[in-house]
Design an enzyme around this catalytic site. Sequence first.
Site, mmCIF file in Angstrom:
data_model
loop_
_atom_site.group_PDB
_atom_site.id
_atom_site.type_symbol
_atom_site.label_atom_id
_atom_site.label_comp_id
_atom_site.label_asym_id
_atom_site.label_seq_id
_atom_site.Cartn_x
_atom_site.Cartn_y
_atom_site.Cartn_z
ATOM 1 N N ASP A 275 -9.891 -7.325 2.187
ATOM 2 C CA ASP A 275 -9.296 -6.870 0.823
ATOM 3 C C ASP A 275 -9.224 -8.252 -0.091
ATOM 4 O O ASP A 275 -8.140 -8.562 -0.423
ATOM 5 C CB ASP A 275 -8.123 -6.140 0.988
ATOM 6 C CG ASP A 275 -7.653 -5.360 -0.273
ATOM 7 O OD1 ASP A 275 -8.399 -5.436 -1.329
ATOM 8 O OD2 ASP A 275 -6.494 -4.970 -0.071
ATOM 9 N N HIS B 183 -9.373 -4.066 -3.624
ATOM 10 C CA HIS B 183 -8.893 -2.671 -4.205
ATOM 11 C C HIS B 183 -8.440 -2.760 -5.630
ATOM 12 O O HIS B 183 -8.306 -1.813 -6.260
ATOM 13 C CB HIS B 183 -7.916 -2.092 -3.155
ATOM 14 C CG HIS B 183 -6.491 -2.423 -3.092
ATOM 15 N ND1 HIS B 183 -6.212 -3.199 -2.314
ATOM 16 C CD2 HIS B 183 -5.466 -1.960 -3.903
ATOM 17 C CE1 HIS B 183 -4.550 -3.337 -2.431
ATOM 18 N NE2 HIS B 183 -4.584 -2.680 -3.683
ATOM 19 N N SER C 120 -0.026 -5.408 -5.391
ATOM 20 C CA SER C 120 -1.064 -5.720 -4.771
ATOM 21 C C SER C 120 -1.858 -6.923 -5.458
ATOM 22 O O SER C 120 -1.867 -6.947 -6.569
ATOM 23 C CB SER C 120 -2.153 -4.428 -4.969
ATOM 24 O OG SER C 120 -1.787 -3.246 -4.073
#
Length: 267
Positions: free
Chosen positions: A127, A82, A222
Amino acid sequence: MSNKIAILLTVLIAVVACARAQPSRRHPLVQPRSPHGSGHRIVGGFEINVSDTPYQVSLQYINSHRCGGSVLNSKWVLTAAHCTDGLQAFTLTVRLGSSRHASSGTVVNVARIVEHPKYNEYNTDYDYALLELESELTFSDVVQPVALPEQDEAVDAGTMTIVSGWGSTKSATESNAILRAANVPTVDQEECREAYSHDAITDRMLCAGYQQGGKDACQGDSGGPLVADGKLIGVVSWGSGCAQPGYPGVYARVAVVRNWVREISGV
Protein backbone atom coordinates in the site's frame (compact mmCIF):
# COMPACT_ATOMS: atom_id res chain seq x y z
CA MET A 1 -41.59 -19.50 19.69
CA SER A 2 -38.87 -19.25 22.35
CA ASN A 3 -36.65 -21.58 20.31
CA LYS A 4 -37.05 -19.36 17.23
CA ILE A 5 -36.13 -16.27 19.24
CA ALA A 6 -33.06 -18.01 20.64
CA ILE A 7 -31.96 -19.02 17.14
CA LEU A 8 -32.46 -15.48 15.83
CA LEU A 9 -30.43 -14.03 18.71
CA THR A 10 -27.61 -16.51 18.07
CA VAL A 11 -27.50 -15.57 14.37
CA LEU A 12 -27.55 -11.85 15.20
CA ILE A 13 -24.66 -12.18 17.67
CA ALA A 14 -22.63 -14.13 15.09
CA VAL A 15 -23.25 -11.49 12.41
CA VAL A 16 -22.21 -8.64 14.73
CA ALA A 17 -19.06 -10.49 15.81
CA CYS A 18 -18.14 -11.18 12.19
CA ALA A 19 -18.66 -7.54 11.22
CA ARG A 20 -16.42 -6.31 14.03
CA ALA A 21 -13.65 -8.65 12.93
CA GLN A 22 -13.64 -7.43 9.33
CA PRO A 23 -10.67 -5.14 8.73
CA SER A 24 -11.48 -1.83 7.04
CA ARG A 25 -9.01 0.34 5.21
CA ARG A 26 -8.44 3.81 6.60
CA HIS A 27 -10.29 5.16 3.60
CA PRO A 28 -10.09 8.91 3.08
CA LEU A 29 -13.03 11.22 3.43
CA VAL A 30 -13.49 12.38 -0.15
CA GLN A 31 -16.30 14.79 0.73
CA PRO A 32 -16.17 17.06 3.80
CA ARG A 33 -19.67 15.90 4.78
CA SER A 34 -19.00 12.21 4.46
CA PRO A 35 -21.59 9.87 5.98
CA HIS A 36 -18.73 8.48 8.08
CA GLY A 37 -18.67 11.75 10.03
CA SER A 38 -17.11 15.18 9.79
CA GLY A 39 -14.21 14.56 12.19
CA HIS A 40 -10.78 14.65 10.65
CA ARG A 41 -8.20 13.57 13.23
CA ILE A 42 -6.30 10.95 15.24
CA VAL A 43 -8.24 8.98 17.89
CA GLY A 44 -7.05 9.40 21.49
CA GLY A 45 -4.24 11.79 20.63
CA PHE A 46 -3.25 15.39 21.22
CA GLU A 47 -2.97 18.57 19.18
CA ILE A 48 0.44 19.40 17.73
CA ASN A 49 2.01 22.12 15.64
CA VAL A 50 3.18 21.13 12.17
CA SER A 51 6.69 22.17 13.25
CA ASP A 52 6.63 19.05 15.46
CA THR A 53 6.09 16.89 12.35
CA PRO A 54 7.28 19.13 9.48
CA TYR A 55 7.23 16.20 7.06
CA GLN A 56 3.42 15.92 7.37
CA VAL A 57 1.26 16.87 4.39
CA SER A 58 -2.46 16.91 3.69
CA LEU A 59 -3.19 15.17 0.40
CA GLN A 60 -6.21 16.91 -1.10
CA TYR A 61 -8.66 15.77 -3.75
CA ILE A 62 -10.31 18.73 -5.50
CA ASN A 63 -9.34 20.97 -2.57
CA SER A 64 -10.72 18.72 0.19
CA HIS A 65 -8.58 16.77 2.67
CA ARG A 66 -8.37 13.14 1.60
CA CYS A 67 -5.29 11.55 3.18
CA GLY A 68 -1.98 12.22 4.82
CA GLY A 69 1.49 11.91 3.37
CA SER A 70 5.17 12.43 4.13
CA VAL A 71 7.76 14.69 2.48
CA LEU A 72 10.74 12.67 1.21
CA ASN A 73 12.64 15.44 -0.56
CA SER A 74 11.90 18.67 -2.42
CA LYS A 75 9.97 16.86 -5.19
CA TRP A 76 8.47 13.69 -3.73
CA VAL A 77 5.84 12.69 -1.16
CA LEU A 78 5.00 9.17 0.05
CA THR A 79 1.39 8.20 0.75
CA ALA A 80 -0.81 5.09 0.57
CA ALA A 81 -1.80 3.57 -2.76
CA HIS A 82 -5.43 3.20 -1.66
CA CYS A 83 -5.49 7.02 -1.34
CA THR A 84 -4.66 7.50 -5.02
CA ASP A 85 -6.13 4.37 -6.59
CA GLY A 86 -8.26 5.34 -9.60
CA LEU A 87 -7.43 9.05 -9.42
CA GLN A 88 -5.68 11.34 -11.89
CA ALA A 89 -2.74 13.45 -10.72
CA PHE A 90 -4.34 16.73 -11.85
CA THR A 91 -7.12 16.27 -9.25
CA LEU A 92 -4.63 16.17 -6.37
CA THR A 93 -2.69 18.77 -4.42
CA VAL A 94 -0.70 18.68 -1.19
CA ARG A 95 -0.85 21.28 1.56
CA LEU A 96 2.36 21.65 3.55
CA GLY A 97 3.62 23.82 6.39
CA SER A 98 0.25 24.23 8.10
CA SER A 99 -1.30 22.68 11.19
CA ARG A 100 -4.67 23.13 9.47
CA HIS A 101 -5.64 20.96 6.52
CA ALA A 102 -7.98 23.62 5.13
CA SER A 103 -5.93 26.82 5.30
CA SER A 104 -2.47 28.43 5.49
CA GLY A 105 0.82 26.87 4.46
CA THR A 106 1.72 26.11 0.86
CA VAL A 107 -0.36 24.22 -1.70
CA VAL A 108 1.48 22.37 -4.49
CA ASN A 109 0.01 20.46 -7.43
CA VAL A 110 0.75 16.78 -7.94
CA ALA A 111 2.37 16.10 -11.31
CA ARG A 112 2.57 12.30 -11.24
CA ILE A 113 1.35 9.34 -9.20
CA VAL A 114 3.52 6.21 -8.99
CA GLU A 115 1.74 3.40 -7.17
CA HIS A 116 3.74 0.34 -6.21
CA PRO A 117 3.42 -2.17 -9.08
CA LYS A 118 2.44 -4.94 -6.64
CA TYR A 119 -0.29 -2.95 -4.90
CA ASN A 120 -3.27 -5.22 -4.22
CA GLU A 121 -6.55 -3.39 -3.65
CA TYR A 122 -8.23 -6.49 -2.24
CA ASN A 123 -5.92 -7.14 0.71
CA THR A 124 -4.18 -3.71 0.74
CA ASP A 125 -0.75 -5.30 0.31
CA TYR A 126 2.06 -3.05 -0.98
CA ASP A 127 0.00 0.00 0.00
CA TYR A 128 2.49 2.62 -1.22
CA ALA A 129 2.24 5.50 -3.67
CA LEU A 130 4.85 8.12 -4.54
CA LEU A 131 3.69 11.58 -5.59
CA GLU A 132 5.92 13.73 -7.78
CA LEU A 133 5.22 17.42 -7.21
CA GLU A 134 4.96 20.02 -9.98
CA SER A 135 7.31 22.44 -8.23
CA GLU A 136 10.17 22.04 -5.79
CA LEU A 137 9.55 22.66 -2.11
CA THR A 138 11.35 25.29 -0.09
CA PHE A 139 12.34 23.83 3.25
CA SER A 140 11.78 25.70 6.51
CA ASP A 141 11.03 24.95 10.15
CA VAL A 142 7.54 23.76 9.09
CA VAL A 143 8.46 21.90 5.88
CA GLN A 144 11.20 19.27 6.14
CA PRO A 145 11.86 15.80 4.68
CA VAL A 146 11.61 12.79 6.95
CA ALA A 147 14.48 10.31 7.29
CA LEU A 148 13.99 6.81 5.87
CA PRO A 149 15.13 3.41 7.16
CA GLU A 150 17.50 1.19 5.23
CA GLN A 151 16.16 -1.66 3.10
CA ASP A 152 14.67 -4.35 5.38
CA GLU A 153 15.75 -2.51 8.54
CA ALA A 154 14.05 -4.24 11.46
CA VAL A 155 11.78 -2.56 14.01
CA ASP A 156 11.66 -4.12 17.47
CA ALA A 157 8.28 -4.87 19.00
CA GLY A 158 7.43 -2.27 21.62
CA THR A 159 9.21 0.57 19.83
CA MET A 160 7.38 3.81 20.66
CA THR A 161 6.19 5.71 17.60
CA ILE A 162 4.29 8.85 16.71
CA VAL A 163 1.45 8.80 14.18
CA SER A 164 -0.05 12.07 13.01
CA GLY A 165 -2.82 13.37 10.79
CA TRP A 166 -6.27 14.89 10.42
CA GLY A 167 -8.25 11.64 10.55
CA SER A 168 -11.47 11.01 12.48
CA THR A 169 -11.29 11.44 16.26
CA LYS A 170 -14.55 9.52 16.83
CA SER A 171 -15.41 12.43 19.15
CA ALA A 172 -18.11 15.05 18.62
CA THR A 173 -16.46 17.44 21.08
CA GLU A 174 -13.04 17.85 19.46
CA SER A 175 -12.25 20.39 16.75
CA ASN A 176 -11.41 18.95 13.34
CA ALA A 177 -9.19 21.84 12.30
CA ILE A 178 -5.82 21.16 13.91
CA LEU A 179 -3.22 18.46 13.29
CA ARG A 180 -3.14 15.72 15.92
CA ALA A 181 -0.77 12.96 16.93
CA ALA A 182 -0.70 9.88 19.13
CA ASN A 183 2.13 7.81 20.59
CA VAL A 184 1.66 4.09 20.02
CA PRO A 185 4.04 1.11 20.42
CA THR A 186 4.75 -1.32 17.61
CA VAL A 187 3.25 -4.78 18.01
CA ASP A 188 4.93 -8.14 17.53
CA GLN A 189 4.17 -9.43 14.02
CA GLU A 190 2.84 -12.78 15.21
CA GLU A 191 0.58 -11.12 17.77
CA CYS A 192 -0.83 -8.93 15.03
CA ARG A 193 -1.41 -11.95 12.80
CA GLU A 194 -3.28 -13.64 15.64
CA ALA A 195 -5.43 -10.53 16.12
CA TYR A 196 -6.55 -10.46 12.49
CA SER A 197 -5.56 -13.60 10.60
CA HIS A 198 -2.26 -14.93 9.35
CA ASP A 199 -3.28 -14.33 5.75
CA ALA A 200 -4.39 -10.73 6.36
CA ILE A 201 -1.05 -9.50 7.75
CA THR A 202 1.73 -9.78 5.17
CA ASP A 203 5.45 -9.08 5.50
CA ARG A 204 4.80 -5.65 3.97
CA MET A 205 2.71 -4.71 7.00
CA LEU A 206 3.60 -3.38 10.43
CA CYS A 207 1.24 -3.08 13.39
CA ALA A 208 1.13 -0.53 16.19
CA GLY A 209 -1.26 0.21 19.03
CA TYR A 210 -2.30 -0.76 22.54
CA GLN A 211 -4.00 -4.03 23.47
CA GLN A 212 -6.67 -2.05 25.29
CA GLY A 213 -7.18 0.24 22.29
CA GLY A 214 -7.93 3.93 22.81
CA LYS A 215 -5.22 5.39 20.56
CA ASP A 216 -5.00 4.90 16.81
CA ALA A 217 -5.10 6.39 13.35
CA CYS A 218 -8.51 6.52 11.67
CA GLN A 219 -10.36 7.42 8.46
CA GLY A 220 -8.66 10.45 6.91
CA ASP A 221 -5.24 9.55 8.36
CA SER A 222 -4.51 7.06 5.56
CA GLY A 223 -1.17 7.59 3.86
CA GLY A 224 0.17 9.53 6.82
CA PRO A 225 3.41 8.94 8.71
CA LEU A 226 4.30 6.49 11.47
CA VAL A 227 7.69 7.65 12.75
CA ALA A 228 10.13 6.11 15.24
CA ASP A 229 13.42 7.72 16.26
CA GLY A 230 13.03 10.27 13.47
CA LYS A 231 12.58 7.64 10.73
CA LEU A 232 9.47 6.96 8.67
CA ILE A 233 8.79 3.31 9.43
CA GLY A 234 5.15 3.05 8.36
CA VAL A 235 2.37 4.49 6.22
CA VAL A 236 -1.15 4.53 7.72
CA SER A 237 -3.01 1.77 5.87
CA TRP A 238 -5.94 -0.10 7.49
CA GLY A 239 -7.42 -1.61 10.61
CA SER A 240 -10.53 -3.07 12.22
CA GLY A 241 -12.43 0.06 13.13
CA CYS A 242 -10.33 2.66 14.95
CA ALA A 243 -8.66 2.26 18.36
CA GLN A 244 -10.61 -0.96 19.02
CA PRO A 245 -9.32 -3.21 21.85
CA GLY A 246 -7.41 -6.18 20.48
CA TYR A 247 -7.00 -4.72 16.99
CA PRO A 248 -3.85 -2.62 16.43
CA GLY A 249 -3.55 -0.25 13.50
CA VAL A 250 -1.94 -1.72 10.39
CA TYR A 251 0.70 0.24 8.48
CA ALA A 252 2.57 -0.33 5.23
CA ARG A 253 6.15 -1.14 6.28
CA VAL A 254 8.51 1.37 4.64
CA ALA A 255 11.77 -0.57 5.03
CA VAL A 256 10.49 -3.34 2.74
CA VAL A 257 10.27 -0.97 -0.24
CA ARG A 258 13.24 1.27 0.53
CA ASN A 259 15.01 0.32 -2.70
CA TRP A 260 11.86 0.96 -4.76
CA VAL A 261 11.50 4.42 -3.19
CA ARG A 262 15.12 5.17 -4.05
CA GLU A 263 14.72 3.91 -7.62
CA ILE A 264 11.69 6.12 -8.31
CA SER A 265 12.45 9.25 -6.31
CA GLY A 266 16.21 9.23 -5.95
CA VAL A 267 15.89 9.53 -2.16
